[in-house]
Design an enzyme around this catalytic site. Structure first.
Site, PDB file in Angstrom:
ATOM      1  N   ARG A 291       0.789  -1.242   0.000  1.00  0.00           N
ATOM      2  CA  ARG A 291       0.000   0.000   0.000  1.00  0.00           C
ATOM      3  C   ARG A 291       0.815   1.284   0.000  1.00  0.00           C
ATOM      4  NH1 ARG A 291      -3.943  -2.630  -1.985  1.00  0.00           N
ATOM      5  NH2 ARG A 291      -5.288  -3.794  -0.569  1.00  0.00           N
TER       6      ARG A 291
ATOM      7  N   ASP B  48      -1.796 -12.944  -1.144  1.00  0.00           N
ATOM      8  CA  ASP B  48      -2.577 -11.813  -1.667  1.00  0.00           C
ATOM      9  C   ASP B  48      -2.977 -10.890  -0.501  1.00  0.00           C
ATOM     10  OD1 ASP B  48      -3.941 -10.048  -3.247  1.00  0.00           O
ATOM     11  OD2 ASP B  48      -5.527 -11.431  -3.850  1.00  0.00           O
TER      12      ASP B  48
END
Lengths: 437, 297
Positions: A68, A309
Site C-alpha cells: 500500500r 494476496d
C-alpha cells in the site's frame, strides 16, 4: 561483524535439497554454512537456538503482497507490512504495483526499495506494472522496471483485457527473462458481480461472478504464452477449470507457474454467510468443488506456490453494504496456520507444505533463498508445529485487521524468523531493536 | 422484538401465526389503534417505492404509531454519508422499528447488526421482500384456506426479483409447490436447492398452476442483453388472453406491481376476473400491521 548461529536438533525440512530430519544448521555471516545430521560442536560466540521439537525451515516467500505504500499508508506501509511478514514467518515478499502512485516506473520501484532498506526486516521485491497506470492501454517501461529491481511484471488487481497488448507484453518480457504475472478476470463476465456465482449468490440475491470469468482468461493467456515463449505466472487461481488448463499446459512444457491463496484453500462461497464483507475478495471464494480441485493441485505439483494476496483495508472499507465492500483480506500472519490446517487434514505432507511456501515461489520468480543448502541465504523460519493458538486480528502487526479468520483456532505457529542470519522475530515480538507496538 | 430481514429463518408455525394476526387487522375488525401508541416507526427508503412505503405508513398509523418518513433524495447520503451513519442517526431519534428499503442485497442485515431497534426489510436489492411474500401468501390463504398441495407459478425475471425469492421461501414453507418460469438468462443457479422447480416453458407449466404470479420485467435489463427484446419476451412469457383461457378453473393471477401493461401481462388479464392484484394491495396493510405488531412488541 561476524555472526554465527547454530540451530540445534530441529526437524529441518528443506524440500529443494531433499532434507527432512533432525539436523543441526550452522549459519555464519548471513549464509548457511553447514547442515549436519550429527550434532555440531558449538562455535565460540555462536548464538544457539534449541530447536528440539521445532521445525527449522527456509524462510517463507510470498509472491503476492500489497504493501500500500506509496499512497495508502493508512492501510499499510512497507514497514508495517514487513513486520507482518516476519511475524508470519516470511523472509521475502513481492510487492504488487497497484499502489497510488502506481509502480510503473523506476522511481516508484526505488522508493519501495528504499523504504524496505529502512525497515530492515525482510526482503522486499517490487513487481512493476505491465501497463502505464494499470490502465491496460500502453505498456510500461519494463526494461527500466527490471533494472530498478522489479522481479515480475503485473497489473495485479486488474486483467489486461486487450489481448493484442497482452501478447506484446509477453513477447517483450522475453528479453528480460522476468515472469508476467496475471490477474485473470474477464471483466465483461464478472461485471456487477459481488461473489461467486452459485447457489449461495442466488440465495443472497447477489450478482454472481462465474468461474468462466477466470477460466476464459487463463485459456487466452496460455494460448498467448505458447506463441510467445514467455514466462507466465497466474496469480490467485481460484477454480477447477483453471487448474485443469494449467495441468494440461504444463504437460505440454509451457513455462507457466501459479499460486493459490490460503483462503481459497480453506473457505468456499458459503463463508459469505449473511453478507460478511470479510469474505469478499477477487477472485471470489468459489464452490466447495473448486476448493477440492485447488487442494489437489497444490498437492500434486500443478500449482507451485501458496501466496497470501495480503490486501490490507481500513475498517470503513468493509463496514458497508456487501456490494460496496472492497475486495481482499490480510494474510501474512495467518498463512502458516491455515496451510498447516491442510497438513493436519492430510491434504499436504509437511514437506509439500513447506515447499509451497519456500522453494516453489523462489523458483517461480527466480528469487534467492527458499532452501538451506550451504551457501544459501540464512533466511530461516522456526516453527512450533504443536502450539495451539487463536487468531486475534487486534494483535496483527499489519496496520489492517480485515480477516475472516479472527477467532479461528490454529495448531502450529512461527516462533522465530531469521533474515540473513539476523533474528527479526521471536515469540510474538518483531525486532530488531526495542520498537514498541 | 425481532427483525424481519427475510422469510429465510422463519418457521412455518411462526409464519402462520403472523398471517393469523393479519386476519385480525382486516378492515372492519376490532379497533387496534392503541397497539403502537407512543411508538415511532421510521420508514427508511433508499430506493423509490410507492405502494410498500404507503402501505407501511398506513399500517403504522392504523396501530397508533407516529411515522417518520425518510427518503434518500435530499438527504445526507448525497453528501457521502455511509449507510450505517444514516441508520445510527435515525436510530438516535428514537424509533422502535425501522422499515428499510435499499438497493443493495443484505443492507438491512448490516444495519440490524449495528442498531438496537427492530429492522423490517421492505426490499433489499435482489434478495428478499418478505412483507410482499407474506401478503401474497395471505391473499392465497384467504382464497384457499390452506396452501398445502397448491401449485404457484412465478413467472418472469427470477434472477433480479426479491419478490420471487421471498415468495419461493414463504410459499414452500406454507406447503405449496412452487414452479419458477422464465428465460434461462434470468434464472440464477441453485434455485432447485431452495425448493423450486424450474421450467422455461410457460405453456406446459401454465395448466398446472393454481396461481400465476407475474413479475415486473425490468426494462433496464434489455441493455444488458438478458433478452433480445420485450416483444420476444412477451411472446414467450407474457400472460395474455389466450394463455389465460388455458389456466385451471379458479386459478388466480397476481402481480406485485408496478405493472408494465402489455409486456408481462395483458391489460385484460390484469384487470380480469382472475386478477387479485388489488386484493394484494389492500391485504398488504393488514399484513404489515401484523408485522409491525410482532416486531415492535
Amino acid at each position: 561483524m561476524s555472526s554465527t548461529v547454530l540451530f540445534r536438533r530441529g526437524r529441518v525440512i528443506d524440500p529443494r535439497n531433499g532434507v527432512d530430519g533432525v539436523r543441526d544448521v550452522l549459519v555464519r555471516d548471513g549464509k548457511v554454512v553447514e547442515v549436519s545430521e550429527a550434532p555440531l560442536p558449538v562455535p565460540a560466540s555462536a548464538e544457539v537456538v534449541d530447536a528440539n521439537g521445532k521445525w527449522v525451515v527456509p524462510g517463507f516467500i510470498d509472491l503476492h503482497v500489497h504493501l500500500r505504500e506509496p499512497g495508502e499508508e493508512g492501510k499499510e506501509t512497507v514497514l508495517t507490512g514487513c513486520r507482518a511478514a516476519v511475524a508470519g514467518g516470511f523472509t521475502a515478499v513481492v510487492a504488487m504495483p497497484n499502489t497510488k502512485v502506481v509502480n510503473d516506473n523506476g522511481m516508484v520501484t526505488e522508493l519501495v526499495l528504499s523504504r524496505a532498506r529502512a525497515a530492515n526486516l525482510c526482503h522486499v521485491y517490487p513487481a512493476g506494472a505491465i501497463t502505464k497506470g494499470l490502465k491496460g492501454e500502453e505498456m510500461a517501461e519494463m526494461g527500466e522496471l527490471v533494472s530498478a529491481g522489479c522481479v515480475a511484471i503485473t497489473d495485479d488487481g486488474r486483467p489486461v483485457m486487450n489481448a493484442a497488448l497482452m501478447r506484446r507484453a509477453l513477447q517483450y518480457s522475453t528479453q528480460f527473462g522476468v515472469p508476467i504475472m496475471v490477474h485473470e478476470e474477464d471483466l465483461t463476465l464478472s461485471a456487477g458481480g459481488a461473489m461467486h456465482e452459485g447457489a449461495t449468490s442466488t440465495r443472497l440475491g447477489l450478482r454472481g461472478i462465474p468461474a468462466s470469468a477466470e477460466v476464459a482468461m487463463v485459456a487466452r493467456d496460455l494460448v498467448l504464452l505458447e506463441e510467445t515463449g514467455a514466462r507466465l505466472h497466474l496469480a490467485h487461481v481460484s477454480c477447477e477449470g483453471s487448474v485443469r488448463l494449467i495441468r494440461e499446459a504444463k504437460r505440454r512444457g509451457l513455462r507457466v507457474t501459479s499460486e493459490v491463496t490460503p483462503h481459497h484453500l480453506i473457505l468456499d462461497d458459503r463463508a459469505v454467510g449473511d453478507y460478511d464483507t470479510h469474505a469478499k475478495m477477487a477472485p471470489p471464494l468459489r464452490s466447495d468443488r473448486d476448493v477440492q480441485a485447488l487442494r489437489e493441485a497444490i498437492a500434486d505439483g500443478t500449482v507451485e506456490a501458496i501466496a497470501t494476496d495480503h490486501a490490507p483495508h481500513g475498517v470503513l472499507d468493509k463496514l458497508v453494504e456487501f456490494e460496496k465492500g472492497i475486495n481482499g483480506i490480510v494474510g501474512l500472519e495467518t498463512a502458516l496456520g491455515l496451510t498447516l490446517e491442510l497438513v493436519h487434514a492430510g491434504v499436504l505432507t509437511a514437506t509439500r507444505a513447506v515447499e509451497l511456501l519456500t522453494h516453489g515461489p523462489a523458483q517461480a520468480f527466480s528469487l534467492p533463498g527458499g532452501h538451506l543448502a550451504p551457501g544459501a541465504p540464512a533466511d530461516v523460519t522456526v516453527v512450533d508445529p504443536t502450539e495451539e493458538w487463536t487468531v486475534d486480528a487486534h494483535r496483527f502487526y499489519s496496520r489492517s485487521r480485515n480477516t475472516p479468520f479472527h477467532g479461528r483456532k490454529q495448531k502450529g505457529r512461527v516462533v522465530q524468523t531469521w533474515v540473513g542470519g539476523r533474528k527479526v522475530f521471536e515469540n510474538g515480538q518483531v525486532g530488531p531493536g526495542k520498537e514498541s507496538r | 422484538m425481532r427483525h424481519l430481514l427475510g422469510i429465510e429463518g422463519w418457521r412455518r408455525d411462526e409464519l402462520e401465526a403472523l398471517l393469523d394476526r393479519a386476519q385480525a387487522h382486516l378492515p372492519g375488525r376490532p379497533d387496534a389503534t392503541n397497539i403502537l401508541r407512543g411508538k415511532v416507526v421510521a420508514n427508511l427508503f433508499f430506493e423509490d417505492s410507492t405502494r410498500t412505503r404507503t402501505s407501511f405508513h398506513m399500517a403504522a398509523k392504523g396501530l397508533g404509531a407516529s411515522v417518520m418518513n425518510w427518503t434518500q433524495t435530499g438527504s445526507s447520503v448525497s453528501k457521502g454519508e455511509t449507510l450505517l451513519d444514516t441508520a445510527r442517526n435515525i436510530e438516535a431519534t428514537g424509533p422502535t422499528v425501522i422499515v428499510m428499503r435499499h438497493r443493495s442485497s443484505g443492507a438491512p442485515h448490516l444495519v440490524a447488526k449495528h442498531v438496537r431497534c427492530a429492522i423490517i426489510n421492505a426490499g433489499d436489492g435482489t434478495h428478499e421482500h418478505p412483507s410482499q411474500a407474506l401478503l401474497d401468501a395471505f391473499t392465497l390463504r384467504q382464497r384457499w384456506g390452506s396452501l398445502d398441495g397448491r401449485t404457484v407459478l412465478i413467472l418472469g425475471d427470477i434472477m433480479h426479483s426479491r419478490v420471487a425469492r421471498s415468495n419461493l421461501l414463504c410459499l414452500r414453507a406454507l406447503g405449496a409447490r412452487v414452479v419458477l418460469c422464465g428465460p434461462p438468462t434470468l434464472m440464477p443457479p441453485g434455485l432447485e436447492a431452495m425448493g423450486a422447480e424450474v421450467t422455461h416453458s410457460l405453456d406446459s407449466a401454465l395448466p398446472q398452476a393454481d396461481a400465476v404470479m407475474c413479475l415486473r420485467l425490468q426494462l433496464e435489463r434489455m441493455s444488458e442483453n438478458f433478452l433480445p427484446s420485450t416483444r420476444e419476451y412477451s411472446r414467450l412469457f407474457g400472460l395474455n388472453a389466450a394463455r389465460e383461457e388455458r389456466m385451471k378453473e379458479g386459478a388466480v393471477v397476481m402481480h406485485p406491481g408496478p405493472i408494465n401493461r402489455g409486456v408481462e401481462i395483458a391489460p385484460s388479464v390484469a384487470d380480469g376476473a382472475r386478477s387479485v392484484i388489488l386484493e394484494q394491495v389492500s391485504n398488504g396493510v393488514a399484513v404489515r400491521r401484523a408485522i409491525l405488531e410482532v416486531c415492535a412488541s
